[in-house]
Structure formats: structure tokens, C-alpha cells
Design a protein around this motif. Structure first.
Motif, PDB file in Angstrom:
ATOM      1  N   ARG A   1     -64.521 -24.945 -18.326  1.00 49.30           N
ATOM      2  CA  ARG A   1     -63.547 -24.545 -19.335  1.00 49.30           C
ATOM      3  C   ARG A   1     -63.332 -23.042 -19.261  1.00 49.30           C
ATOM      4  O   ARG A   1     -64.144 -22.305 -18.718  1.00 49.30           O
ATOM      5  N   TRP A   2     -62.201 -22.608 -19.807  1.00 49.49           N
ATOM      6  CA  TRP A   2     -61.859 -21.189 -19.825  1.00 49.49           C
ATOM      7  C   TRP A   2     -62.350 -20.562 -21.119  1.00 49.49           C
ATOM      8  O   TRP A   2     -62.209 -21.138 -22.189  1.00 49.49           O
ATOM      9  N   ILE A   3     -62.935 -19.371 -21.016  1.00 46.56           N
ATOM     10  CA  ILE A   3     -63.358 -18.577 -22.173  1.00 46.56           C
ATOM     11  C   ILE A   3     -62.489 -17.322 -22.186  1.00 46.56           C
ATOM     12  O   ILE A   3     -62.410 -16.601 -21.195  1.00 46.56           O
ATOM     13  N   TYR A   4     -61.831 -17.074 -23.301  1.00 48.85           N
ATOM     14  CA  TYR A   4     -60.934 -15.931 -23.431  1.00 48.85           C
ATOM     15  C   TYR A   4     -61.555 -14.887 -24.351  1.00 48.85           C
ATOM     16  O   TYR A   4     -62.107 -15.217 -25.394  1.00 48.85           O
ATOM     17  N   THR A   5     -61.456 -13.619 -23.963  1.00 47.26           N
ATOM     18  CA  THR A   5     -62.004 -12.510 -24.731  1.00 47.26           C
ATOM     19  C   THR A   5     -60.993 -11.376 -24.765  1.00 47.26           C
ATOM     20  O   THR A   5     -60.296 -11.131 -23.790  1.00 47.26           O
ATOM     21  N   VAL A   6     -60.926 -10.685 -25.901  1.00 42.24           N
ATOM     22  CA  VAL A   6     -60.100  -9.490 -26.028  1.00 42.24           C
ATOM     23  C   VAL A   6     -61.049  -8.299 -26.045  1.00 42.24           C
ATOM     24  O   VAL A   6     -61.904  -8.189 -26.927  1.00 42.24           O
ATOM     25  N   LYS A   7     -60.950  -7.426 -25.067  1.00 45.26           N
ATOM     26  CA  LYS A   7     -61.781  -6.227 -25.002  1.00 45.26           C
ATOM     27  C   LYS A   7     -61.085  -5.114 -25.770  1.00 45.26           C
ATOM     28  O   LYS A   7     -59.897  -4.859 -25.585  1.00 45.26           O
ATOM     29  N   LEU A   8     -61.842  -4.442 -26.628  1.00 42.30           N
ATOM     30  CA  LEU A   8     -61.283  -3.390 -27.478  1.00 42.30           C
ATOM     31  C   LEU A   8     -61.817  -2.019 -27.079  1.00 42.30           C
ATOM     32  O   LEU A   8     -62.941  -1.893 -26.606  1.00 42.30           O
ATOM     33  N   LYS A   9     -61.008  -1.002 -27.283  1.00 37.13           N
ATOM     34  CA  LYS A   9     -61.434   0.384 -27.098  1.00 37.13           C
ATOM     35  C   LYS A   9     -62.254   0.804 -28.307  1.00 37.13           C
ATOM     36  O   LYS A   9     -62.326   0.099 -29.307  1.00 37.13           O
ATOM     37  N   ALA A  10     -62.856   1.984 -28.250  1.00 40.92           N
ATOM     38  CA  ALA A  10     -63.685   2.487 -29.345  1.00 40.92           C
ATOM     39  C   ALA A  10     -62.890   2.652 -30.636  1.00 40.92           C
ATOM     40  O   ALA A  10     -63.427   2.480 -31.735  1.00 40.92           O
TER      41      ALA A  10
ATOM     42  N   ILE B   1     -56.464  -2.605 -28.407  1.00 35.81           N
ATOM     43  CA  ILE B   1     -56.726  -3.543 -27.318  1.00 35.81           C
ATOM     44  C   ILE B   1     -56.753  -2.817 -25.984  1.00 35.81           C
ATOM     45  O   ILE B   1     -55.818  -2.103 -25.636  1.00 35.81           O
ATOM     46  N   GLU B   2     -57.842  -2.992 -25.252  1.00 32.96           N
ATOM     47  CA  GLU B   2     -57.970  -2.401 -23.921  1.00 32.96           C
ATOM     48  C   GLU B   2     -57.441  -3.367 -22.865  1.00 32.96           C
ATOM     49  O   GLU B   2     -56.670  -2.980 -21.998  1.00 32.96           O
ATOM     50  N   ARG B   3     -57.880  -4.650 -22.936  1.00 30.14           N
ATOM     51  CA  ARG B   3     -57.406  -5.658 -21.990  1.00 30.14           C
ATOM     52  C   ARG B   3     -57.790  -7.043 -22.483  1.00 30.14           C
ATOM     53  O   ARG B   3     -58.614  -7.204 -23.373  1.00 30.14           O
ATOM     54  N   TYR B   4     -57.170  -8.024 -21.882  1.00 28.77           N
ATOM     55  CA  TYR B   4     -57.501  -9.414 -22.135  1.00 28.77           C
ATOM     56  C   TYR B   4     -58.305  -9.911 -20.953  1.00 28.77           C
ATOM     57  O   TYR B   4     -58.019  -9.584 -19.814  1.00 28.77           O
ATOM     58  N   LYS B   5     -59.329 -10.698 -21.228  1.00 22.39           N
ATOM     59  CA  LYS B   5     -60.204 -11.148 -20.160  1.00 22.39           C
ATOM     60  C   LYS B   5     -60.363 -12.663 -20.236  1.00 22.39           C
ATOM     61  O   LYS B   5     -60.422 -13.229 -21.326  1.00 22.39           O
TER      62      LYS B   5
END
Length: 62
Positions: free
Chosen positions: A29-38, A42-46
Motif C-alpha cells: 500500500r501507499w503511505i503519503y506524508t506531507v513534509k513541513l518546513k520549520a 509545506i516543503e514537499r509531498y512524499k
């Protein structure tokens, strides 16, 4: 997802083989994460693909 699939293919993470008779595949299965800056923006979607290892049975599937 496309970027993750390209990385998996580039790194030769797996190879396709025929499934032995009487065996089942391990799902994934796919796991989606949103990476955030300090600062909270939003920094990027992973996305990453993970195996459902809990479907395996000891000494039967591995």
C-alpha cells in the motif's frame, strides 16, 4: 508516486518473478506524508510503497 516508482526501479529494489504454485502474494500500500518546513509551510509531498508484512506466516511464507 511516480517519483518513488522511478527510484525503486532505478535502485533495482525488486525483480519480477513467477509466483510459485500454491503461494500468495504479499500485498502493498501507499503511505503519503506531507513534509513541513520549520515555519510550518509545506516543503514537499512524499509517497512510499510499503509491504503488508503482517499477512505473512512464519515458516510458511518466509
Amino acid at each position: 508516486m511516480n517519483e518513488e516508482m522511478r527510484a525503486l526501479q532505478k535502485n533495482v529494489t525488486w525483480e519480477l518473478v513467477l509466483l510459485p504454485h500454491g503461494k500468495k502474494t504479499v500485498g502493498c500500500r501507499w503511505i503519503y506524508t506531507v513534509k513541513l518546513k520549520a515555519n510550518g509551510s509545506i516543503e514537499r509531498y512524499k509517497a512510499r510503497l510499503v509491504a503488508k508484512g503482517y499477512t505473512q506466516r512464519y515458516e510458511i511464507d518466509y
